[in-house]
Write an enzyme that holds these catalytic residues in place. Structure first.
Site, PDB file in Angstrom:
ATOM      1  CD  GLU A 119      -1.597  -5.993  -9.593  1.00 55.47           C
ATOM      2  OE1 GLU A 119      -2.540  -6.534  -8.979  1.00 55.47           O
ATOM      3  OE2 GLU A 119      -1.492  -4.760  -9.711  1.00 55.47           O
ATOM      4  CG  HIS A 122      -1.539  -4.783  -4.396  1.00 56.20           C
ATOM      5  ND1 HIS A 122      -1.725  -3.713  -3.538  1.00 56.20           N
ATOM      6  CD2 HIS A 122      -1.546  -4.262  -5.648  1.00 56.20           C
ATOM      7  CE1 HIS A 122      -1.844  -2.603  -4.244  1.00 56.20           C
ATOM      8  NE2 HIS A 122      -1.735  -2.908  -5.526  1.00 56.20           N
ATOM      9  CD  GLU A 180      -2.178   0.990  -6.467  1.00 55.46           C
ATOM     10  OE1 GLU A 180      -1.335   1.203  -7.347  1.00 55.46           O
ATOM     11  OE2 GLU A 180      -2.710  -0.118  -6.311  1.00 55.46           O
TER      12      GLU A 180
END
Length: 265
Positions: A119, A122, A180
């Site tokens: 996360e 990202h 991703e």
């Protein structure tokens, strides 16, 4: 309210950037704007979602998050939300949210580090900025200030979705396959550089796949799993193991599992 859009619309201009893995990206929004959106979004989630009061569980999550983010810069706010769904997210501006349900799927510190590093990757890869920039380019302007004033509005839900937490508001906007893959690989390097065992990343995704009882769990709904995910991680594993060895030799040996309660959540 029209004047509130000016700070956002005023910076819409051609801007190119490069991701950590060398991919060209369209970036129209300054990081200060993204940090503001992250702050406002996180505040909205905290207003609507109960937090986990258990200090031991909070200390465990904070221990892993601190190790993952130690070298990425800035200060990070970490909140453990009392939610059964196995989910987690990170936002621009240094915000990390973890659901207690994730602690049942990420069964040790290395697996939780996999989730949090994914996360945070990202954020480091500026994927939310990239998605918002694409939205701005298509719509020729998005009144984010107004949207954040009312996250339940249509525009507010759109922004939440683009930031990666839209499931809370009924808007699922999965990251692209490319984003991703970047988050997987950048996250793998990040958690290994913090001293965690990168081999547990593959175990984590196995746990994810087997924990849905035939139905996609929320984390995999908002973070699509692809057949090549674990293969790509395996290909990068020798490099990640080198990073872990270097980290361990430098004294980075996270000891968070001692804080973990049996079963988590």
């Amino acid at each position: 309210m029209k004047k509130a859009a000016v700070p956002l619309l005023g910076i819409v201009m051609s801007a190119c950037a490069t991701s950590p893995l060398g991919r060209s990206q369209l970036m129209l929004l300054p990081e200060s704007q993204m940090a503001m959106l992250g702050d406002q979004s996180f505040a909205a989630v905290k207003r609507e979602m109960p937090t986990e009061p258990d200090r031991q569980a909070n200390d465990y999550v904070l221990c892993v998050a601190d190790a993952v983010t130690r070298d990425v810069g800035g200060s990070w706010e970490v909140v453990l939300f009392k939610q059964d769904s196995p989910n987690a997210f990170a936002l621009p501006g240094g915000k990390i949210g973890v659901h207690t349900g994730m602690l049942r799927v990420a069964r040790n510190q290395d697996q939780l580090a996999t989730v949090l590093a994914h996360e945070v990757a990202h954020v480091l890869s500026r994927h939310a900025n990239e998605r918002l920039s694409q939205q701005v380019a298509v719509q020729q302007g998005l009144n984010a200030m107004q949207a954040m004033a009312d996250p339940t509005s249509a525009s507010g839900k759109t922004v939440m979705g683009l930031l990666g937490i839209g499931a809370q508001y009924g808007i699922l906007m999965p990251y692209s396959r490319t984003q991703e893959s970047e988050a997987d690989l950048v996250g793998l390097d990040l958690m290994a550089s913090a001293g965690f065992d990168p081999r547990q990343s593959i175990e984590l995704w196995n746990n994810m796949a087997s924990s849905g009882s035939g139905q996609p769990i929320e984390f995999l709904s908002t973070h699509p799993s692809h057949a090549t995910r674990m293969q790509d991680l395996a290909k990068r594993m020798p490099h990640a193991l080198d990073l872990q060895r270097q980290a361990n030799a430098a004294g980075r040996q996270p000891q968070c599992d001692g804080l973990r309660k049996g079963g988590g959540g």
